[in-house]
Scaffold this motif. Structure first.
Motif, PDB file in Angstrom:
ATOM      1  N   THR A 149       0.838  -1.189   0.000  1.00 15.30           N
ATOM      2  CA  THR A 149       0.000   0.000   0.000  1.00 15.30           C
ATOM      3  C   THR A 149       0.878   1.246   0.000  1.00 15.30           C
ATOM      4  N   THR A 150       0.278   2.364  -0.316  1.00 14.38           N
ATOM      5  CA  THR A 150       1.008   3.624  -0.354  1.00 14.38           C
ATOM      6  C   THR A 150       1.573   3.973   1.016  1.00 14.38           C
ATOM      7  N   PHE A 151       0.793   3.759   2.081  1.00 16.83           N
ATOM      8  CA  PHE A 151       1.264   4.091   3.414  1.00 16.83           C
ATOM      9  C   PHE A 151       2.507   3.278   3.772  1.00 16.83           C
ATOM     10  N   THR A 152       2.459   1.975   3.518  1.00 15.68           N
ATOM     11  CA  THR A 152       3.598   1.107   3.826  1.00 15.68           C
ATOM     12  C   THR A 152       4.811   1.514   3.001  1.00 15.68           C
ATOM     13  N   TYR A 153       4.607   1.820   1.748  1.00 10.87           N
ATOM     14  CA  TYR A 153       5.700   2.254   0.877  1.00 10.87           C
ATOM     15  C   TYR A 153       6.356   3.518   1.440  1.00 10.87           C
ATOM     16  N   ARG A 154       5.546   4.493   1.818  1.00 12.53           N
ATOM     17  CA  ARG A 154       6.079   5.741   2.369  1.00 12.53           C
ATOM     18  C   ARG A 154       6.768   5.507   3.706  1.00 12.53           C
ATOM     19  N   PHE A 155       6.204   4.627   4.507  1.00 15.36           N
ATOM     20  CA  PHE A 155       6.805   4.284   5.793  1.00 15.36           C
ATOM     21  C   PHE A 155       8.199   3.708   5.573  1.00 15.36           C
ATOM     22  N   LYS A 156       8.336   2.801   4.627  1.00  9.96           N
ATOM     23  CA  LYS A 156       9.634   2.197   4.324  1.00  9.96           C
ATOM     24  C   LYS A 156      10.627   3.235   3.815  1.00  9.96           C
ATOM     25  N   LEU A 157      10.150   4.202   3.049  1.00 11.45           N
ATOM     26  CA  LEU A 157      11.025   5.285   2.587  1.00 11.45           C
ATOM     27  C   LEU A 157      11.550   6.108   3.764  1.00 11.45           C
ATOM     28  N   ILE A 158      10.683   6.389   4.710  1.00 15.12           N
ATOM     29  CA  ILE A 158      11.082   7.150   5.904  1.00 15.12           C
ATOM     30  C   ILE A 158      12.139   6.371   6.689  1.00 15.12           C
ATOM     31  N   LEU A 159      11.925   5.066   6.846  1.00 19.27           N
ATOM     32  CA  LEU A 159      12.901   4.241   7.554  1.00 19.27           C
ATOM     33  C   LEU A 159      14.261   4.303   6.866  1.00 19.27           C
ATOM     34  N   LYS A 160      14.241   4.107   5.558  1.00 24.93           N
ATOM     35  CA  LYS A 160      15.484   4.102   4.781  1.00 24.93           C
ATOM     36  C   LYS A 160      16.190   5.453   4.862  1.00 24.93           C
ATOM     37  N   LYS A 161      15.428   6.524   4.688  1.00 21.81           N
ATOM     38  CA  LYS A 161      15.987   7.878   4.704  1.00 21.81           C
ATOM     39  C   LYS A 161      16.655   8.201   6.038  1.00 21.81           C
ATOM     40  N   ASN A 162      16.130   7.631   7.116  1.00 24.73           N
ATOM     41  CA  ASN A 162      16.641   7.928   8.446  1.00 24.73           C
ATOM     42  C   ASN A 162      17.547   6.838   9.016  1.00 24.73           C
ATOM     43  N   GLY A 163      17.922   5.894   8.165  1.00 26.97           N
ATOM     44  CA  GLY A 163      18.855   4.854   8.578  1.00 26.97           C
ATOM     45  C   GLY A 163      18.309   3.910   9.638  1.00 26.97           C
ATOM     46  N   LEU A 164      17.007   3.710   9.622  1.00 26.27           N
ATOM     47  CA  LEU A 164      16.366   2.830  10.599  1.00 26.27           C
ATOM     48  C   LEU A 164      16.216   1.429  10.018  1.00 26.27           C
ATOM     49  N   PRO A 165      16.107   0.431  10.884  1.00 30.33           N
ATOM     50  CA  PRO A 165      15.979  -0.950  10.400  1.00 30.33           C
ATOM     51  C   PRO A 165      14.772  -1.131   9.480  1.00 30.33           C
ATOM     52  N   GLN A 166      15.005  -1.728   8.341  1.00 26.30           N
ATOM     53  CA  GLN A 166      13.955  -1.923   7.342  1.00 26.30           C
ATOM     54  C   GLN A 166      12.906  -2.957   7.759  1.00 26.30           C
ATOM     55  N   GLU A 167      13.246  -3.780   8.771  1.00 24.04           N
ATOM     56  CA  GLU A 167      12.271  -4.789   9.204  1.00 24.04           C
ATOM     57  C   GLU A 167      11.186  -4.222  10.113  1.00 24.04           C
ATOM     58  N   LEU A 168      11.318  -2.949  10.505  1.00 20.98           N
ATOM     59  CA  LEU A 168      10.263  -2.321  11.291  1.00 20.98           C
ATOM     60  C   LEU A 168       9.001  -2.204  10.445  1.00 20.98           C
ATOM     61  N   ASN A 169       7.856  -2.242  11.123  1.00 21.49           N
ATOM     62  CA  ASN A 169       6.596  -2.078  10.415  1.00 21.49           C
ATOM     63  C   ASN A 169       5.676  -1.180  11.247  1.00 21.49           C
ATOM     64  N   VAL A 170       4.531  -0.889  10.732  1.00 16.88           N
ATOM     65  CA  VAL A 170       3.603   0.006  11.411  1.00 16.88           C
ATOM     66  C   VAL A 170       3.203  -0.571  12.771  1.00 16.88           C
ATOM     67  N   HIS A 171       3.066  -1.875  12.842  1.00 21.73           N
ATOM     68  CA  HIS A 171       2.729  -2.506  14.114  1.00 21.73           C
ATOM     69  C   HIS A 171       3.821  -2.252  15.159  1.00 21.73           C
ATOM     70  N   SER A 172       5.061  -2.148  14.718  1.00 25.30           N
ATOM     71  CA  SER A 172       6.174  -1.833  15.624  1.00 25.30           C
ATOM     72  C   SER A 172       5.940  -0.483  16.299  1.00 25.30           C
ATOM     73  N   LEU A 173       5.413   0.472  15.536  1.00 26.64           N
ATOM     74  CA  LEU A 173       5.125   1.795  16.095  1.00 26.64           C
ATOM     75  C   LEU A 173       4.046   1.712  17.163  1.00 26.64           C
ATOM     76  N   ARG A 174       3.039   0.913  16.904  1.00 30.77           N
ATOM     77  CA  ARG A 174       1.948   0.724  17.869  1.00 30.77           C
ATOM     78  C   ARG A 174       2.486   0.121  19.162  1.00 30.77           C
ATOM     79  N   HIS A 175       3.310  -0.908  19.017  1.00 32.98           N
ATOM     80  CA  HIS A 175       3.885  -1.581  20.173  1.00 32.98           C
ATOM     81  C   HIS A 175       4.790  -0.624  20.961  1.00 32.98           C
ATOM     82  N   THR A 176       5.608   0.130  20.261  1.00 40.15           N
ATOM     83  CA  THR A 176       6.494   1.086  20.916  1.00 40.15           C
ATOM     84  C   THR A 176       5.702   2.161  21.644  1.00 40.15           C
ATOM     85  N   ALA A 177       4.685   2.689  20.999  1.00 39.57           N
ATOM     86  CA  ALA A 177       3.859   3.730  21.619  1.00 39.57           C
ATOM     87  C   ALA A 177       3.209   3.208  22.898  1.00 39.57           C
ATOM     88  N   ALA A 178       2.658   2.005  22.840  1.00 34.18           N
ATOM     89  CA  ALA A 178       2.010   1.421  24.026  1.00 34.18           C
ATOM     90  C   ALA A 178       3.025   1.212  25.143  1.00 34.18           C
TER      91      ALA A 178
END
Length: 80
Positions: A1-30
């Motif tokens: 999806t577009t959101f996932t694609y953009r999320f992966k671009l943000i990860l790459k641009k900021n040198g973050l692990p590519q295996e992170l996903n949107v669910h990772s953000l939810r878990h981290t926030a909680a």
């Protein structure tokens, strides 16, 4: 999806692990909310869990810091 694609671009641009996903953000926030002292019922509501016990089951590890702080406070109060 577009959101996932953009999320992966943000990860790459900021040198973050590519295996992170949107669910990772939810878990981290909680985990951060719980570690920061937000009550379980509030976190459960934000996450959409129907029962706070669900949140407790999933995020038990996040309470370790709170347990240590509570223990230290109790020891302090008892002058141990």
């Amino acid at each position: 999806t577009t959101f996932t694609y953009r999320f992966k671009l943000i990860l790459k641009k900021n040198g973050l692990p590519q295996e992170l996903n949107v669910h990772s953000l939810r878990h981290t926030a909680a985990s951060l909310m719980i570690a920061g002292g937000t009550d379980v019922a509030t976190v459960a509501g934000i996450l959409g869990h129907s029962q706070p016990s669900t949140t407790l089951d999933i995020y038990t590890h996040a309470f370790d810091k709170n347990k240590k702080a509570a223990s230290a406070k109790l020891q302090e109060g008892l002058d141990i």
